[in-house]
Design a protein around this motif. Structure first.
Motif, PDB file in Angstrom:
ATOM      1  N   TYR A 115      46.860  35.454  48.708  1.00 62.68           N
ATOM      2  CA  TYR A 115      45.493  35.288  48.207  1.00 62.68           C
ATOM      3  C   TYR A 115      45.371  35.770  46.754  1.00 62.68           C
ATOM      4  O   TYR A 115      44.289  36.123  46.304  1.00 62.68           O
ATOM      5  CB  TYR A 115      44.504  36.050  49.087  1.00 62.68           C
ATOM      6  CG  TYR A 115      44.175  35.338  50.382  1.00 62.68           C
ATOM      7  CD1 TYR A 115      43.009  34.579  50.509  1.00 62.68           C
ATOM      8  CD2 TYR A 115      45.020  35.421  51.472  1.00 62.68           C
ATOM      9  CE1 TYR A 115      42.696  33.932  51.690  1.00 62.68           C
ATOM     10  CE2 TYR A 115      44.734  34.773  52.665  1.00 62.68           C
ATOM     11  CZ  TYR A 115      43.566  34.033  52.765  1.00 62.68           C
ATOM     12  OH  TYR A 115      43.271  33.375  53.941  1.00 62.68           O
ATOM     13  N   ARG A 116      46.468  35.762  46.032  1.00 61.54           N
ATOM     14  CA  ARG A 116      46.474  36.266  44.653  1.00 61.54           C
ATOM     15  C   ARG A 116      45.549  35.458  43.743  1.00 61.54           C
ATOM     16  O   ARG A 116      44.920  36.014  42.833  1.00 61.54           O
ATOM     17  CB  ARG A 116      47.889  36.286  44.090  1.00 61.54           C
ATOM     18  CG  ARG A 116      48.549  34.924  43.984  1.00 61.54           C
ATOM     19  CD  ARG A 116      50.037  35.078  43.645  1.00 61.54           C
ATOM     20  NE  ARG A 116      50.716  33.788  43.524  1.00 61.54           N
ATOM     21  CZ  ARG A 116      51.150  33.070  44.551  1.00 61.54           C
ATOM     22  NH1 ARG A 116      50.964  33.507  45.789  1.00 61.54           N
ATOM     23  NH2 ARG A 116      51.773  31.920  44.348  1.00 61.54           N
ATOM     24  N   GLU A 117      45.437  34.151  43.981  1.00 60.28           N
ATOM     25  CA  GLU A 117      44.547  33.327  43.159  1.00 60.28           C
ATOM     26  C   GLU A 117      43.092  33.744  43.347  1.00 60.28           C
ATOM     27  O   GLU A 117      42.294  33.682  42.408  1.00 60.28           O
ATOM     28  CB  GLU A 117      44.733  31.847  43.504  1.00 60.28           C
ATOM     29  CG  GLU A 117      46.054  31.259  43.041  1.00 60.28           C
ATOM     30  CD  GLU A 117      46.224  31.337  41.532  1.00 60.28           C
ATOM     31  OE1 GLU A 117      45.196  31.247  40.814  1.00 60.28           O
ATOM     32  OE2 GLU A 117      47.364  31.496  41.055  1.00 60.28           O
ATOM     33  N   MET A 118      42.755  34.166  44.548  1.00 56.12           N
ATOM     34  CA  MET A 118      41.394  34.636  44.800  1.00 56.12           C
ATOM     35  C   MET A 118      41.124  35.925  44.022  1.00 56.12           C
ATOM     36  O   MET A 118      40.033  36.112  43.468  1.00 56.12           O
ATOM     37  CB  MET A 118      41.199  34.877  46.299  1.00 56.12           C
ATOM     38  CG  MET A 118      39.794  35.282  46.688  1.00 56.12           C
ATOM     39  SD  MET A 118      39.627  35.520  48.476  1.00 56.12           S
ATOM     40  CE  MET A 118      37.879  35.918  48.586  1.00 56.12           C
TER      41      MET A 118
ATOM     42  N   VAL B  58      41.331  42.366  49.242  1.00 54.08           N
ATOM     43  CA  VAL B  58      41.175  41.599  48.009  1.00 54.08           C
ATOM     44  C   VAL B  58      40.007  42.126  47.172  1.00 54.08           C
ATOM     45  O   VAL B  58      40.089  42.187  45.936  1.00 54.08           O
ATOM     46  CB  VAL B  58      40.968  40.102  48.347  1.00 54.08           C
ATOM     47  CG1 VAL B  58      40.382  39.348  47.153  1.00 54.08           C
ATOM     48  CG2 VAL B  58      42.281  39.480  48.772  1.00 54.08           C
TER      49      VAL B  58
ATOM     50  N   PHE C 106      39.497  36.232  54.761  1.00 64.33           N
ATOM     51  CA  PHE C 106      40.453  36.565  53.699  1.00 64.33           C
ATOM     52  C   PHE C 106      40.775  38.046  53.857  1.00 64.33           C
ATOM     53  O   PHE C 106      40.000  38.781  54.482  1.00 64.33           O
ATOM     54  CB  PHE C 106      39.854  36.285  52.305  1.00 64.33           C
ATOM     55  CG  PHE C 106      38.631  37.100  51.991  1.00 64.33           C
ATOM     56  CD1 PHE C 106      38.724  38.314  51.318  1.00 64.33           C
ATOM     57  CD2 PHE C 106      37.366  36.663  52.375  1.00 64.33           C
ATOM     58  CE1 PHE C 106      37.603  39.069  51.040  1.00 64.33           C
ATOM     59  CE2 PHE C 106      36.234  37.410  52.097  1.00 64.33           C
ATOM     60  CZ  PHE C 106      36.346  38.610  51.424  1.00 64.33           C
TER      61      PHE C 106
ATOM     62  N   GLU D  49      50.204  39.020  52.782  1.00 64.87           N
ATOM     63  CA  GLU D  49      48.909  38.359  52.909  1.00 64.87           C
ATOM     64  C   GLU D  49      48.110  38.467  51.614  1.00 64.87           C
ATOM     65  O   GLU D  49      47.480  37.492  51.179  1.00 64.87           O
ATOM     66  CB  GLU D  49      48.129  38.966  54.077  1.00 64.87           C
ATOM     67  CG  GLU D  49      46.971  38.115  54.534  1.00 64.87           C
ATOM     68  CD  GLU D  49      46.333  38.638  55.808  1.00 64.87           C
ATOM     69  OE1 GLU D  49      45.552  37.897  56.417  1.00 64.87           O
ATOM     70  OE2 GLU D  49      46.609  39.799  56.181  1.00 64.87           O
TER      71      GLU D  49
END
Length: 258
Positions: free
Chosen positions: A10-13, A103, A99, A6
């Motif tokens: 969301y690595r771009e975030m 993160v 999200f 997960e």
């Protein structure tokens, strides 16, 4: 594994939050990004003045002895104290969109980590100016220590950020804890100064093997002992597992508490 998948999704975030933090850190200041290099140099000057001139000691090139451990400590300390506020600072985002909450501490610690890596440019410059040089074989172990410290800092940030959502006083207590923790870590003195009978207790400090390894590589120009590497990486992974576990338990009610 589900959490890792997960977070990867969301690595771009994460990259976006890191870029935003790095760009906005010194926004509006005259010197701008140069403060990344000026800050550690100013701290080095203060500590050197106090411990090399006023409170003299017999450590050769003390400014360098201090500097190679001080910069990593600043990264860790900032991750612990500043990271405690990273969930609350983004409370609007937490309340409104979904999200992985992990993160936020990951992005905060990563931005601090990038800042530390840039500060190492200053460390290498000071080492070259000092004439002490490098042991390039020992330098190969530097990424291992950096990763171990990153894991340790991330786990601490996850713990403090999750607990602070429920207990806001933690944010203020951490300043005192961080100051005490610095003096209990061999930043301004060698491990050998600690009485032999207290060293087993002293070595429970997870930052002790990290600081020792940095100093072995950059000051003493020697390969860190295997026990130091194993202790540093092992503690980093163990504390990270604890941090993830606590964060997973507490994150379910972040929105309600905020």
């Amino acid at each position: 594994m589900q959490i890792i998948k997960e977070i990867y999704a969301y690595r771009e975030m994460i990259f976006s939050l890191v870029r935003r933090d790095l760009k906005g850190r010194y926004k509006g200041s005259v010197l701008g990004f140069m403060w990344t290099f000026i800050n550690p140099l100013l701290q080095l000057g203060v500590y050197t003045l106090v411990f090399s001139i006023i409170m003299r000691n017999d450590i050769e090139d003390y400014y360098l002895f201090l500097f190679v451990a001080l910069v990593p400590w600043i990264f860790f300390s900032t991750s612990v104290t500043g990271g405690s506020h990273c969930i609350i600072a983004q409370q609007d985002m937490v309340k409104k969109i979904y999200f992985p909450r992990e993160v936020l501490p990951i992005a905060f610690v990563t931005s601090q980590f990038v800042n530390m890596i840039l500060s190492f440019i200053v460390i290498f410059f000071v080492i070259i100016i000092s004439g002490r040089g490098f042991n390039f074989i020992a330098l190969l172990y530097l990424p291992i220590i950096m990763i171990a410290e990153y894991l340790l800092a991330l786990s601490a940030a996850m713990l403090t950020s999750a607990i602070t959502v429920y207990l806001r006083d933690i944010e203020y207590i951490l300043g005192i804890i961080s100051m005490a923790w610095q003096f209990l870590t061999p930043i301004m003195y060698p491990v050998e100064m600690v009485p032999e009978r207290l060293r087993p207790l002293f070595n429970l400090n997870p930052m002790t093997p990290i600081a020792v390894a940095y100093r072995d590589i950059l000051y003493y120009k020697q390969v860190p002992q295997l026990s130091t590497l194993v202790q540093g990486v092992g503690i980093g992974l163990l504390v990270l597992a604890i941090g993830i576990f606590v964060f997973e338990k507490l994150k379910r009610h972040f929105a309600e508490e905020l």
